[in-house]
Each structure stands twice: as structure tokens, then as C-alpha cells.
Design a protein around this motif. Structure first.
Motif: not given
Length: 481
Positions: A312-322
Motif C-alpha cells: 500500500g502506498i498513501r500520499h498527500n501531495k498538495n493536500n490531496m490524499p491518495g
């Protein structure tokens, strides 16, 4: 003319009238009080001409409330250290019992403070009631009637936190009970291969889960053992659970994941090296029945195992989670071979990948705000000689906070496409076509933090690949106790 002016001035002096203006600085040198006084010849006391109108936070000193004078845009206190904010807050009326109930997290409230006290000491109670009412308007396999079907599900759990209980760190024990009564519409009237309702199952009265999880190294490593629902650890995405059909909400139709209503005995290892990366592997009973304890099917008769691994990969680039999830699975039980030769195979396997991403945000600079547009993509594969569904494709769009002053409402549309394997179509002579598609649209109204109402509409194209196209509408009510 000049002589006239001087005469007037001399007359004023002789009359003894003298006007003066005094400026008195406040203690903190920020507010000025201007006093105009006329000193009369008969030495009468000065007249106070300070404006009598007070601001809403001002009262008389003899009422033990600070008198405040504001002449420069700021407001200061005369005595004590009490800030203005505290004075203003005291003037705000407290919430009524009705307001407190509607704005609370649970319908049953805080139990007079006992719920919070129990949670602080490591004991948390969860309870949910879900009611689904669905009506088929046309199509499907049973066309003589247009039934309305309804069921209710009670889901309760007790969670024990070992650290808060004064025992050891990073331990959690959970027991979950489920009770369901009512009728369902999928198998009897629509005949779809995919579940049109994720909770569409028979009546149940069961201890659905009981498991213990222990974390090590600040939860960088976690081990979970016991009877459990695999969806909580594998394949589940956050907003997708708001869909009613199972393929979007929980797991894809060609993955035999041990989940509701047939939770299984299992062992799960989670490795979380960073906040954005996780590795998970699980072993589960491959012949689980949720109504049993789990031990009899896991260790008795002809056992079968379900193994799964996921990254699982979770990110929050530019305050936009994915979130991106990818995995593979193996089922060791014997399955019928879908070929003219017949027979069985000792195992079957498959792979999957899915992603959920915010693609537009209302408040771009607010890291905490979750309102915006989300997209979901899914794909899973299983070999056609061992699985009825060879390929599954899914896609959705969801908007959280679609209306002004409704930040927690969610509207969603999606398509779940199950492609039947060529081997199955060659074996079954029922006019079965290549795919079954569920199109769904819903609007979830978050009435209070503990109550949601959700109308939903589904159009099922070629249920099970051969039945007539069907249209279904329904309504879901969910209450947190």
C-alpha cells in the motif's frame, strides 16, 4: 473691529467662565478618556459628560463586572487578567440539550460522561444499525412481481486498549457481534453475479470477529490473530465504502476474500516502515463460515487456506490524499476446472490493483479539509479455467461536500464491470454474454454525525451475463449508537 473683539474677550474673562479640556491616560496607555468640564464661579462640582451608552460586555463596577472604554478600535480591561475572549464567550448562550444531542458523535450520547471515561481507561463501545430497503422496478429473473425487500443489520463491537488499561503498549483486543433479519433482493429477483448490496446475505446471529493485535517498535510491525474480516486489512479504500454494491465498497467479485458474512480465523502481519508505505501478508481459513467459531473449519476435515499479500502506498501531495493498493492471492482448496475435460484443480490464484485519489479540492491550502472530487479505479484478474470471472474493471467518481453548508454529504457514480471467462461461456449454454455491469448513483446525506440517509439507484446490465436488464432503487439508513 479689532477693538470689538478685544472687548468680547475681556468680558468672558471677567465672567469667570473657563473651559478646559483634560486628557487622562489609562493605566496601559492605550485608551483615552476625554472629559470636558466647566469650572463655574460658584465652585460647583464638575459635571461628568462621559457617554452613558455601554457596549454589550460592559456593566457597572458595583456589579463586579469590568467597565471597558474603547476609543481607538481596541478593547482593554480595567482590572484583573481576564482576556476579552473569555468575557465574550461567557455571553454566548450554552447549547440546548437538543443541540448537544444532534451535534454529538452517537445517538445515545456520552452516557452522562461515562462513555468518555471508559474510553480514557481503554474500553470503547461501537454500535451501528443499518437498514436497507430496495425495490426492483423491472428486469431480472423473476418478472411476475415488483418486490420491495428490506433488512436490518445490528453491528456491535467492544475494543480494549491494553495501554490505557494499564497493561502494555500497542495492544488491542476486539470482539464483534452481528445480527441480521430481513429479506434480500439480489439472488431471488435480479440474479446478478455481483452483489448489488454489500450487506445482501441471509439472516445471521453470530460472533463475527474476535481477535488480538499487538504492535512492536511504535507499530512499525503489527501482528493480528483470531477470527476476523479480511476487508479491514486488505482491498478496502476509504470513500469507496459509501457505495451500496459490494464490488466498489469492499472487494472485487473474482477475489474469494474471507469477509462479511463469512469471517475467518486468520493471522496477519503488517509492516509499516514509513507513514506512506505498508506491506501486509495474511493467512486465512479457506472454508470459513461466519456462523461458526472458526476453529472447526480451519483445522478440521479437508482444510484449505487463503493467502494474500498487499503493498500500500498513501500520499498527500498538495493536500490531496491518495491511496494505491496492489496485491496477489492464492487459494489452496480444490476448485472445479472450467474446461471440457472437467476435473478439479488443487489451487487457484489472482492479482488486483486499485487506486483512490482526490483530483480536485475546494480549499487547496487547508490540509485538514477533505471536501472535493475523488476518483477510484479498480482491476483484478483470475485465470478463466478456474474462475467464472476472469477480469473485473471498476471506476467511480465521488464528490464530498457537493452543496454549500453540507461539507459531509457525498454524491457518487460508478460502474462495476465483471467479464466472464471464455471457458465458462463455452461450457454453459444459456445465452450468457461476456459481461455483467452495475451502474450506481447515490447521494449520502449526513444528517448528524451519527445519522446518514442515502437514496441509491442501480441499473444492472445483463445480470449474470444472461438475464434481462434490471433497474433497482433503494434507501439506506445508518445510525451510530
Amino acid at each position: 473691529m479689532k477693538k470689538f473683539i478685544w472687548v468680547i474677550a475681556a468680558a468672558l474673562v471677567l465672567s469667570g467662565v473657563n473651559f478646559s479640556c483634560k486628557a487622562i491616560a489609562a493605566e496601559d496607555e492605550t485608551a483615552l478618556e476625554i472629559i470636558a468640564a466647566a469650572e463655574l464661579p460658584d465652585e460647583q462640582s464638575a459635571v461628568d459628560v462621559t457617554p452613558k451608552k455601554k457596549r454589550f460586555w460592559q456593566k457597572n463596577k458595583d456589579e463586579n463586572i469590568v467597565e471597558v472604554v474603547d476609543l481607538r478600535g481596541g478593547v482593554e480591561k480595567e482590572e484583573g487578567d481576564k482576556p476579552l475572549e473569555a468575557v465574550v464567550e461567557e455571553s454566548v448562550e450554552p447549547k440546548t440539550p437538543l443541540q448537544g444531542w444532534l451535534e454529538g458523535d452517537y445517538m445515545t450520547g456520552d452516557w452522562g460522561g461515562w462513555r468518555t471515561k471508559l474510553e480514557e481507561h481503554g474500553v470503547t463501545f461501537e454500535a451501528m444499525y443499518l437498514n436497507d430497503t430496495m425495490q426492483r422496478f423491472y428486469g431480472g429473473i423473476e418478472k411476475s412481481r415488483y418486490p420491495i425487500r428490506n433488512f436490518g443489520l445490528i453491528d456491535t463491537a467492544i475494543l480494549l486498549d491494553t495501554e490505557k488499561l494499564g497493561l502494555w503498549k500497542n495492544g488491542q483486543f476486539v470482539v464483534r457481534y452481528q445480527f441480521k433479519r430481513g429479506s434480500y433482493i439480489g439472488d431471488s429477483y435480479i440474479g446478478a453475479y455481483q452483489y448489488v448490496d454489500a450487506y445482501d446475505a441471509g439472516d445471521m446471529n453470530q460472533v463475527a470477529e474476535y481477535w488480538y493485535e499487538q504492535g512492536f517498535f511504535d507499530n512499525k510491525i503489527q501482528i493480528k490473530v483470531g477470527k476476523q474480516d479480511a476487508c479491514y486489512d486488505f482491498m478496502m479504500l476509504d470513500l469507496a465504502t459509501n457505495f451500496v454494491n459490494n464490488s466498489h465498497a469492499f472487494f472485487m467479485p473474482n477475489v474469494p476474500l474471507p469477509a462479511y458474512p463469512d469471517q475467518a480465523m486468520g493471522l496477519v502481519l503488517k509492516i509499516n516502515p514509513t507513514d506512506w508505505l505498508s506491506f501486509r501478508t495474511g493467512w486465512y481459513d479457506g472454508k470459513a463460515k461466519g456462523s461458526t467459531t472458526g476453529f472447526n473449519t480451519a483445522f478440521g476435515g479437508d482444510p484449505a487456506s487463503f493467502l494474500i499479500q498487499e503493498i500500500g502506498i498513501r500520499h498527500n501531495k498538495n493536500n490531496m490524499p491518495g491511496t494505491i493498493l496492489a496485491g496477489g492471492w492464492l487459494h489452496t482448496g480444490h476448485v472445479d476446472t472450467l474446461s471440457n475435460a472437467g476435473g478439479t484443480k488443487g489451487q487457484t490464484l489472482g492479482t488486483y490493483i486499485e487506486a483512490e485519489q482526490m483530483i480536485w479540492k475546494k480549499l487547496k491550502d487547508d490540509a485538514e479539509d477533505t471536501q472535493g472530487l475523488y476518483a477510484l479505479l479498480q482491476y483484478s484478474y483470475a485465470p478463466e479455467n478456474r474462475s467464472e470471472i476472469e477480469n473485473y474493471y471498476g471506476g467511480t467518481l465521488m464528490f464530498k461536500g457537493p452543496l454549500k453548508d453540507r461539507p459531509d454529504d457525498i454524491v457518487g457514480v460508478g460502474a462495476a464491470i465483471a467479464q466472464f471467462g471464455g471457458n465458462l461461456r463455452n461450457l454453459v449454454d444459456d445465452g450468457r454474454k461476456g459481461v455483467e455491469t452495475i451502474l450506481e448513483a447515490f447521494y449520502k446525506i449526513q444528517m448528524t454525525p451519527w445519522l446518514s440517509l442515502q437514496p441509491v439507484a442501480q441499473f444492472i446490465l445483463r445480470p449474470n451475463g444472461s438475464a434481462a436488464n434490471s433497474f433497482v432503487m433503494g434507501f439506506r439508513t445508518c445510525i451510530s449508537f
